[in-house]
Scaffold this motif. Structure first.
Motif, PDB file in Angstrom:
ATOM      1  N   UNK A  32       0.850  -1.178   0.000  1.00 39.79           N
ATOM      2  CA  UNK A  32       0.000   0.000   0.000  1.00 39.79           C
ATOM      3  C   UNK A  32       0.892   1.236   0.000  1.00 39.79           C
ATOM      4  N   UNK A  33       0.301   2.359  -0.367  1.00 39.65           N
ATOM      5  CA  UNK A  33       1.052   3.619  -0.396  1.00 39.65           C
ATOM      6  C   UNK A  33       0.203   4.698   0.238  1.00 39.65           C
ATOM      7  N   UNK A  34       0.809   5.478   1.139  1.00 37.66           N
ATOM      8  CA  UNK A  34       0.111   6.554   1.834  1.00 37.66           C
ATOM      9  C   UNK A  34       0.916   7.832   1.632  1.00 37.66           C
ATOM     10  N   UNK A  35       0.328   8.784   0.913  1.00 38.75           N
ATOM     11  CA  UNK A  35       1.003  10.055   0.629  1.00 38.75           C
ATOM     12  C   UNK A  35       0.399  11.129   1.516  1.00 38.75           C
ATOM     13  N   UNK A  36       1.230  11.735   2.344  1.00 41.86           N
ATOM     14  CA  UNK A  36       0.767  12.717   3.322  1.00 41.86           C
ATOM     15  C   UNK A  36       1.123  14.130   2.864  1.00 41.86           C
ATOM     16  N   UNK A  84       2.607  -8.119   3.339  1.00 40.62           N
ATOM     17  CA  UNK A  84       2.159  -6.796   2.900  1.00 40.62           C
ATOM     18  C   UNK A  84       2.838  -5.708   3.729  1.00 40.62           C
ATOM     19  N   UNK A  85       3.100  -4.566   3.093  1.00 38.25           N
ATOM     20  CA  UNK A  85       3.607  -3.428   3.844  1.00 38.25           C
ATOM     21  C   UNK A  85       3.021  -2.151   3.267  1.00 38.25           C
ATOM     22  N   UNK A  86       3.082  -1.099   4.052  1.00 37.27           N
ATOM     23  CA  UNK A  86       2.590   0.208   3.628  1.00 37.27           C
ATOM     24  C   UNK A  86       3.754   1.183   3.597  1.00 37.27           C
ATOM     25  N   UNK A  87       3.932   1.853   2.472  1.00 40.46           N
ATOM     26  CA  UNK A  87       4.993   2.834   2.282  1.00 40.46           C
ATOM     27  C   UNK A  87       4.407   4.224   2.502  1.00 40.46           C
TER      28      UNK A  87
END
Length: 420
Positions: A32-36, A139-142
Motif C-alpha cells: 500500500x502507499x500513503x502520501x501525506x 504486505x507493507x505500507x509505504x
C-alpha cells in the motif's frame, strides 16, 4: 540425476515464460502507499491499497457498489489510528473512497482527513496503521511526504509491516540528510521482510562449504576457501542488484514488475535445486550476479514510487542500498559461523536437502501466485511461517556450540586416555 534436474528447471522456466506472456492477474508488488500532505491545520492522507490484496485480506466485496464502498470506508476507519506524540487522539475521517485503476492492477483509493486535537501541531503525529498488515504478513505500507508544489516531490517517511511499532512522523524537514536516513531504514526494513530475496541468498550459502564431485555435493571445503567463496557470492549479489537499482532509478526505466517478481521466484527455485545437486558448480558468484540484476529491478520499483526530486532521489537511492547491504551483511555474519560448523557433520547433508526442498516448494508457490493470482492462501500461510523463522539462527548457533563443546570434551578425554 543431474540431467533430470536440469530438464525439470528448463520446463519450469519455459512454463513461467509462457504464463508471463498471458494476462497476469496477480498484483506483483503487494504494498500500500500513503502520501501525506499538510493543508492548513489538516493532514491529508492519499491512500492506495491493492484491490486484490484488500479483497483477500478482508473478504469484503470490491464491486464498487454502495455496500462495498461503505465496507471499505468502515474497514479503513477501524484500522487507522492517529495520535499526538503524547497520546492524544486525532480525528480521522474518510472524504472519498473508490475502486479504480490508477497504475497497473485496480486499487482501493481513498482520501482521509486527519485533524489534530486543539492546540496540537499538525506536523508531529504517531500513525498506527493496521490496514491489511494484520492479516497479510507479506504486505507493507509505504509512507511518503508530498513536499513539492502539487505533490511533485516526495520524501520517503518510512514503512510498516505486521509487527511494526506505530510510525512516528514529522512532516517538517529536519535536515538535508533526512531522505538518506529514512531510506536506510526503509531499505533495511524491506530486505528483512523480503522473504524471497533472503531465501535466494540463504540457499546459495547452503552448499558453499561443500565441494562438488561427480554431480553431488561431497567433501568439505577448507574454512579459508569457504569464506572466500562466500565473500564472492555476497559481493556478486551486491554488485548485481546495485547496478540495476542505480540504473533503473537514475534513468527512470519503466519496469514490468510482474515478470520481475516471477523471475525472482524462479531464482529461488534454481538456487534451491542447486543446493540439492550442483547444477553450476563453481559458478555460484556468476549466478548471484545475474539474479542480483533481477532483484535490483524489484528494489528499484519501490524506490521509484517515491518520485523524489533530484537531490532527495540520489540520497534515497544511496540510503536504500545501504540499508539493504547492512542487513544482508548482518544476516551473513550471523549464519556463516554456524554453517561452517554444521557442515562438518554427517547430518548436514539431510538438513541441507530438507531446507533446499522447502525453499523450492516456497518458490513454486510464489511462481503460481505471481503468474495466475491463485494460491494466495498458501502464500499467506507460507509467509506467516517464514516470519517466525528468525529463531532458527540462534538455534543453529546453539547447536554449533554444542557440537564444538562435544568435540572439545571428546578430544580432552582422548588426550587423558593417551596419558594414562
Amino acid at each position: 540425476m543431474i540431467e533430470k534436474v536440469r530438464s525439470f528447471l528448463q520446463f519450469i522456466l519455459l512454463a513461467a515464460l509462457a504464463i508471463i506472456a498471458a494476462p497476469l492477474a496477480a498484483h506483483s508488488t503487494p504494498n500500500s502507499e500513503v502520501r501525506l500532505s499538510v493543508l492548513d491545520e489538516t493532514v491529508i492522507a492519499d491512500i492506495i491499497v491493492p484491490r486484490g490484496e484488500y479483497a483477500f485480506g478482508t473478504g469484503n466485496p470490491v464491486d464498487s457498489s454502495d455496500h462495498s464502498l461503505r465496507a471499505a470506508r468502515e474497514y479503513l476507519l477501524n484500522h487507522i489510528d492517529v495520535a499526538t506524540p503524547s497520546g492524544q487522539r486525532w480525528q480521522v475521517s474518510i472524504s472519498s473512497v473508490e475502486f479504480v485503476q490508477i497504475d497497473g492492477p485496480p486499487d482501493l483509493h481513498a482520501v482521509a482527513e486527519l485533524v489534530p486535537p486543539g492546540g496540537a501541531s499538525p506536523l508531529d503525529l504517531t500513525m498506527e496503521w493496521r490496514v491489511l498488515i494484520d492479516t497479510l504478513p507479506g504486505h507493507f505500507a509505504l509512507f511518503l511526504l508530498d513536499d513539492g508544489p502539487g505533490g511533485g516531490e516526495r520524501t520517503i517517511i518510512g514503512a510498516v509491516r505486521n509487527g511494526s511499532p506505530p510510525l512516528n512522523i514529522t512532516l517538517a524537514r529536519e535536515g538535508a540528510l533526512e531522505p538518506l536516513t529514512s531510506a536506510i531504514g526503509l531499505g533495511a526494513h524491506h530486505i528483512i521482510e523480503g522473504y524471497d530475496h533472503l531465501l535466494f541468498l540463504l540457499v546459495l550459502l547452503l552448499p558453499a562449504p561443500l565441494v562438488a564431485r561427480s554431480g553431488r555435493w561431497a567433501g568439505h571445503r577448507p574454512t579459508g576457501a569457504t569464506l572466500i567463496k562466500l565473500a564472492k557470492i555476497v559481493t556478486a549479489f551486491t554488485i548485481g542488484h546495485s547496478l540495476t537499482l542505480i540504473a533503473a532509478t537514475v534513468w527512470q526505466w519503466s519496469l514490468p514488475t510482474a515478470p520481475v517478481e516471477i523471475a525472482i521466484a524462479v531464482s529461488v527455485l534454481i538456487s534451491a535445486m542447486h543446493a540439492v545437486r550442483p547444477l553450476l558448480p563453481g559458478k555460484e558468484p556468476l549466478v548471484a550476479l545475474i539474479f542480483g540484476l533481477v532483484h535490483g529491478l524489484a528494489f528499484a520499483t519501490l524506490v521509484q514510487e517515491a518520485h523524489a526530486g533530484m537531490v532527495s532521489g540520489a540520497l534515497t537511492l544511496l540510503g536504500f542500498n545501504l540499508g539493504i547491504e547492512l542487513v544482508q551483511l548482518a544476516i551473513v555474519a550471523a549464519v556463516v559461523p554456524s554453517l561452517l560448523v554444521l557442515s562438518r557433520h554427517s547430518f548436514y547433508n539431510g538438513l541441507r536437502q530438507a531446507l533446499a526442498y522447502l525453499s523450492a516448494a516456497a518458490a513454486m508457490a510464489w511462481i503460481v501466485n505471481r503468474t495466475t493470482g491463485q494460491a494466495e492462501g498458501v502464500v499467506a500461510s507460507m509467509e506467516t511461517a517464514m516470519s517466525h523463522m528468525a529463531w532458527l539462527i540462534p538455534v543453529a548457533a546453539l547447536l554449533a556450540l554444542g557440537l564444538i563443546a562435544q568435540s572439545l570434551i571428546r578430544d580432552g578425554y582422548g588426550a587423558r586416555s593417551v596419558r594414562t
